[in-house]
Design an enzyme around this catalytic site. Structure first.
Site, PDB file in Angstrom:
ATOM      1  N   LYS A 199       0.890  -1.181   0.000  1.00  0.00           N
ATOM      2  CA  LYS A 199       0.000   0.000   0.000  1.00  0.00           C
ATOM      3  C   LYS A 199       0.919   1.219   0.000  1.00  0.00           C
ATOM      4  CE  LYS A 199      -2.611   3.356   1.862  1.00  0.00           C
ATOM      5  NZ  LYS A 199      -1.726   4.472   1.483  1.00  0.00           N
ATOM      6  N   GLU A 274       9.240   1.231  11.039  1.00  0.00           N
ATOM      7  CA  GLU A 274      10.312   2.216  10.888  1.00  0.00           C
ATOM      8  C   GLU A 274       9.621   3.566  10.986  1.00  0.00           C
ATOM      9  OE1 GLU A 274      12.379   4.951   9.785  1.00  0.00           O
ATOM     10  OE2 GLU A 274      12.462   4.124   7.747  1.00  0.00           O
ATOM     11  N   CYS A 308      13.056  10.757   8.023  1.00  0.00           N
ATOM     12  CA  CYS A 308      12.834  10.297   9.394  1.00  0.00           C
ATOM     13  C   CYS A 308      14.099  10.490  10.236  1.00  0.00           C
ATOM     14  CB  CYS A 308      12.386   8.855   9.401  1.00  0.00           C
ATOM     15  SG  CYS A 308      13.374   7.806   8.353  1.00  0.00           S
ATOM     16  N   GLU A 405       8.658  15.627  15.879  1.00  0.00           N
ATOM     17  CA  GLU A 405       9.169  15.521  14.515  1.00  0.00           C
ATOM     18  C   GLU A 405       8.434  16.529  13.630  1.00  0.00           C
ATOM     19  OE1 GLU A 405       8.329  11.835  12.240  1.00  0.00           O
ATOM     20  OE2 GLU A 405      10.437  11.929  11.660  1.00  0.00           O
TER      21      GLU A 405
HETATM   22  P1  NAP Z   1       1.511   8.444   7.936  1.00  0.00           P
HETATM   23  O1  NAP Z   1       0.095   8.802   8.103  1.00  0.00           O
HETATM   24  O2  NAP Z   1       2.205   7.705   8.988  1.00  0.00           O
HETATM   25  O3  NAP Z   1       1.595   7.645   6.546  1.00  0.00           O
HETATM   26  C1  NAP Z   1       2.456   6.577   6.266  1.00  0.00           C
HETATM   27  C2  NAP Z   1       1.693   5.479   5.542  1.00  0.00           C
HETATM   28  O4  NAP Z   1       0.712   4.929   6.407  1.00  0.00           O
HETATM   29  C3  NAP Z   1       0.923   5.961   4.318  1.00  0.00           C
HETATM   30  O5  NAP Z   1       0.917   4.975   3.328  1.00  0.00           O
HETATM   31  C4  NAP Z   1      -0.457   6.158   4.887  1.00  0.00           C
HETATM   32  O6  NAP Z   1      -1.455   6.154   3.924  1.00  0.00           O
HETATM   33  C5  NAP Z   1      -0.565   4.991   5.808  1.00  0.00           C
HETATM   34  N1  NAP Z   1      -1.575   5.125   6.853  1.00  0.00           N
HETATM   35  C6  NAP Z   1      -2.105   6.247   7.395  1.00  0.00           C
HETATM   36  N2  NAP Z   1      -3.012   5.941   8.338  1.00  0.00           N
HETATM   37  C7  NAP Z   1      -3.079   4.604   8.396  1.00  0.00           C
HETATM   38  C8  NAP Z   1      -3.838   3.694   9.176  1.00  0.00           C
HETATM   39  N3  NAP Z   1      -4.728   4.097  10.081  1.00  0.00           N
HETATM   40  N4  NAP Z   1      -3.649   2.371   8.974  1.00  0.00           N
HETATM   41  C9  NAP Z   1      -2.757   1.938   8.072  1.00  0.00           C
HETATM   42  N5  NAP Z   1      -2.013   2.754   7.300  1.00  0.00           N
HETATM   43  C10 NAP Z   1      -2.179   4.073   7.453  1.00  0.00           C
HETATM   44  O7  NAP Z   1       2.310   9.705   7.599  1.00  0.00           O
HETATM   45  P2  NAP Z   1       1.751  11.029   6.886  1.00  0.00           P
HETATM   46  O8  NAP Z   1       0.359  11.378   7.287  1.00  0.00           O
HETATM   47  O9  NAP Z   1       1.942  10.819   5.459  1.00  0.00           O
HETATM   48  O10 NAP Z   1       2.745  12.084   7.517  1.00  0.00           O
HETATM   49  C11 NAP Z   1       2.510  12.545   8.835  1.00  0.00           C
HETATM   50  C12 NAP Z   1       3.777  12.691   9.609  1.00  0.00           C
HETATM   51  O11 NAP Z   1       4.380  11.413   9.710  1.00  0.00           O
HETATM   52  C13 NAP Z   1       4.851  13.547   8.979  1.00  0.00           C
HETATM   53  O12 NAP Z   1       4.687  14.873   9.254  1.00  0.00           O
HETATM   54  C14 NAP Z   1       6.085  12.981   9.610  1.00  0.00           C
HETATM   55  O13 NAP Z   1       6.288  13.558  10.866  1.00  0.00           O
HETATM   56  C15 NAP Z   1       5.766  11.533   9.771  1.00  0.00           C
HETATM   57  N6  NAP Z   1       6.338  10.694   8.709  1.00  0.00           N
HETATM   58  C16 NAP Z   1       7.401   9.940   9.019  1.00  0.00           C
HETATM   59  C17 NAP Z   1       7.976   9.151   8.040  1.00  0.00           C
HETATM   60  C18 NAP Z   1       9.150   8.288   8.334  1.00  0.00           C
HETATM   61  O14 NAP Z   1       9.783   7.770   7.415  1.00  0.00           O
HETATM   62  N7  NAP Z   1       9.491   8.072   9.576  1.00  0.00           N
HETATM   63  C19 NAP Z   1       7.490   9.156   6.747  1.00  0.00           C
HETATM   64  C20 NAP Z   1       6.352   9.941   6.459  1.00  0.00           C
HETATM   65  C21 NAP Z   1       5.807  10.703   7.466  1.00  0.00           C
HETATM   66  P3  NAP Z   1      -1.915   7.591   3.308  1.00  0.00           P
HETATM   67  O15 NAP Z   1      -0.737   8.160   2.652  1.00  0.00           O
HETATM   68  O16 NAP Z   1      -2.968   7.254   2.362  1.00  0.00           O
HETATM   69  O17 NAP Z   1      -2.372   8.396   4.477  1.00  0.00           O
END
Ligand code: NAP
Ligand code: MG
Length: 502
Positions: A199, A274, A308, A405
């Site tokens: 996904k 991660e 990250c 973060e």
């Molecule tokens: P996120 O919500 O954690 O998204 C990461 C992945 O998880 C995406 O594929 C997302 O899908 C999916 N996801 C979201 N909610 C889910 C759920 N309830 N169950 C299963 N999968 C789910 O991250 P984001 O909203 O894109 O970013 C938010 C914050 O996360 C950023 O500001 C940053 O601080 C952090 N982040 C960290 C990393 C890292 O590598 N550590 C990477 C990205 C973001 P969708 O894209 O469709 O929501």
């Protein structure tokens, strides 16, 4: 929307790709979402729609898991001779390099990152991951174990272990390095003989869909890799909870990581995570500042801080603090912001309007709590989701900008008096433990810090050095398990112990 309306011209392969329907890859075929729904993906440099993508949902996840299950239980993949599996995985790496320019352009269009960065980092590192993992297909093996047990005198045993693929894997990835995160996840799972439902992030589905086309061309058996585009709350949640999935591998926010663990808890599927970071980057007064200052700037500004492991808390020893802040701020001011697809661009927009607003929210909170922006401090007016590279000083340990973060080009710079317990305490004082940087010429200090920093990665006199062979992952709330290297193979194997009475 037609690609021709974009403000910069796309090359022919990318226009062709964008012109075709963006569907789900299930059981080797491109299919629309069961609901028939699609959603738009945006070019973050302009805010315009660059493609419409199938909105996969619970039902599509169900179809994809079924295909992956069939491919695992009765398809050729897990039973394929390891060398044959390895060759196919190697070919995926080759195919990525053969399409380097096209994939880099797609990545830039979708994520906003400079195309030069995608060409130099994202795409070749993704290829490296497949090439590296191809080798593990033939090298992961069990051991024989001499037993001492004496149930019946005179009876002897022959015992050995066999690593077996864990089964059907659900993988959920973020938008910051879309193709590279797909590679980090797919390559080791495939090498161990697993089948996958991937996904991808709703913001950046394009490069994975192009990779899906390449997988079909290469002849990966049907159902081995299924790719579902859609939203986290629906498709992602369904994948994490699906009883037909044996293991979930997730990269993204710590907050969603917790939801993944809860969803996987019902049937106790295996989970690796991660997650986020708030990494300290420590410059000692004896460091070579000509290397450390640009290093510290790159540690936070690379990929617009959407890493990250971004070096987002900069600690500099007092005698060099002013020079370090001035140097990093100078570097920030020189960064050329623009659309990722403009070859002159050094920093593109944030991935989305939401992310731009989230970063700006942190800036406002920091400034309201008494921080001062030496440079930057706000979003750039006009089209696109641009945020100025920002250096904050006068920040205190309790502030949100120091603890949470931000995932944007924002560094908090703080002085320290000496390398002592207090510094180490401050460096370790967040819920995270993903990465850390140390800049010094003193070997003893370097080793002292490397040993005492609670983080999965420590870079000394360098930052953001990634290699497919190096394990990467977090202490504390930065995650469970390691990506890359031999360490990641653990996620995708079960160990079977076989005991034979002789
Ligand atoms: P996120 O919500 O954690 O998204 C990461 C992945 O998880 C995406 O594929 C997302 O899908 C999916 N996801 C979201 N909610 C889910 C759920 N309830 N169950 C299963 N999968 C789910 O991250 P984001 O909203 O894109 O970013 C938010 C914050 O996360 C950023 O500001 C940053 O601080 C952090 N982040 C960290 C990393 C890292 O590598 N550590 C990477 C990205 C973001 P969708 O894209 O469709 O929501
Ligand atoms: Mg999201």
């Amino acid at each position: 929307m037609n690609a021709a309306v974009l403000s910069y011209s796309l090359t022919q392969p990318v226009s062709r790709f964008l012109g075709s329907p963006k569907e789900l890859l299930i059981d080797g075929e491109w299919v629309p979402a069961a609901s028939g729904k699609t959603f738009p993906v945006y070019d973050p440099a302009t805010g315009r729609v660059s493609a419409e993508v199938a909105e996969g949902d619970r039902e599509d996840i169900g179809r994809a898991v079924k295909a992956a299950r069939r491919a695992f239980e009765s398809g050729p993949w897990p039973a394929l001779r390891p060398a044959e599996r390895g060759k196919i995985i190697w070919r995926i790496g080759d195919a990525i390099l053969e399409h380097l320019d096209e994939l880099a352009e797609l990545e830039s269009l979708d994520n906003g990152k400079p195309v030069s960065v995608a060409k130099a980092a994202d795409v070749p590192l993704a290829a490296d991951m497949f090439h590296y993992m191809a080798g593990w297909a033939t090298k992961r093996h069990g051991i024989t174990i001499p037993l001492s047990i004496l149930y019946t005198p005179g009876v002897r045993y022959h015992a050995y272990t066999v690593p077996e693929p864990v089964g059907v894997v659900g993988q959920i990835i973020p938008w910051n390095f879309p193709l590279l995160m797909a590679a980090w996840k797919l390559a080791p799972a495939l090498a161990m003989g697993c089948t996958v439902v991937l996904k991808v992030a709703e913001e950046t589905p394009l490069s994975a869909l192009r990779l899906g086309e390449l997988l079909i061309e290469i002849g990966l058996p049907k159902g081995v890799v299924n790719i579902v585009t859609g939203f986290g709350e629906t498709a992602g949640a369904a994948l994490a909870a699906h009883p037909g999935v044996d293991k979930v591998a997730f990269t993204g926010s710590t907050e969603v990581g917790r939801l993944i663990v809860r969803a996987a808890a019902n049937d106790l599927k295996k989970v690796s995570l991660e997650l986020g970071g708030k990494s300290p980057n420590i410059i000692l007064k004896d460091a070579d500042l000509d290397v450390a200052i640009p290093g510290a700037a790159s540690a936070i500004f690379f990929n617009h801080g959407q890493c990250c492991c971004a070096g987002s808390r900069l600690y500099a020893e007092e005698p060099v603090f002013d020079r370090v802040v001035e140097g990093v701020a100078e570097a920030a001011k020189k960064i050329k912001l623009g659309p990722g697809l403009d070859p002159k661009t050094e920093m593109g927009p944030m991935v989305s309007e939401i992310q731009r607003n989230r970063v700006c929210g942190y800036l406002e909170s920091g400034l309201a709590e008494g921080a001062r922006a030496v440079t930057g401090g706000s979003a750039r007016a006009g089209a696109g989701y641009f945020v100025e590279p920002t250096v904050l000083v006068d920040t205190q340990a309790g502030m949100k900008v120091v603890q949470e973060e931000i995932f944007g080009p924002v560094v908090t710079a703080m002085p320290f008096e000496a390398l002592d317990d207090r510094l180490i305490e401050r460096a370790n004082d967040t819920i995270y433990g993903l990465a850390a940087g140390v800049w010094t010429r003193d070997l003893s200090k370097a080793h002292t810090l490397a040993a005492r920093l609670k983080s999965g990665t420590v870079w000394v006199n360098c930052y953001n050095v990634f290699d497919a062979a190096l394990p990467f992952g977090g202490y504390k709330q930065s995650g469970w398990g390691r990506e890359m290297g031999e360490a990641v193979l653990e996620h995708y194997t079960e160990t079977k112990a076989v005991t034979i009475r002789l």
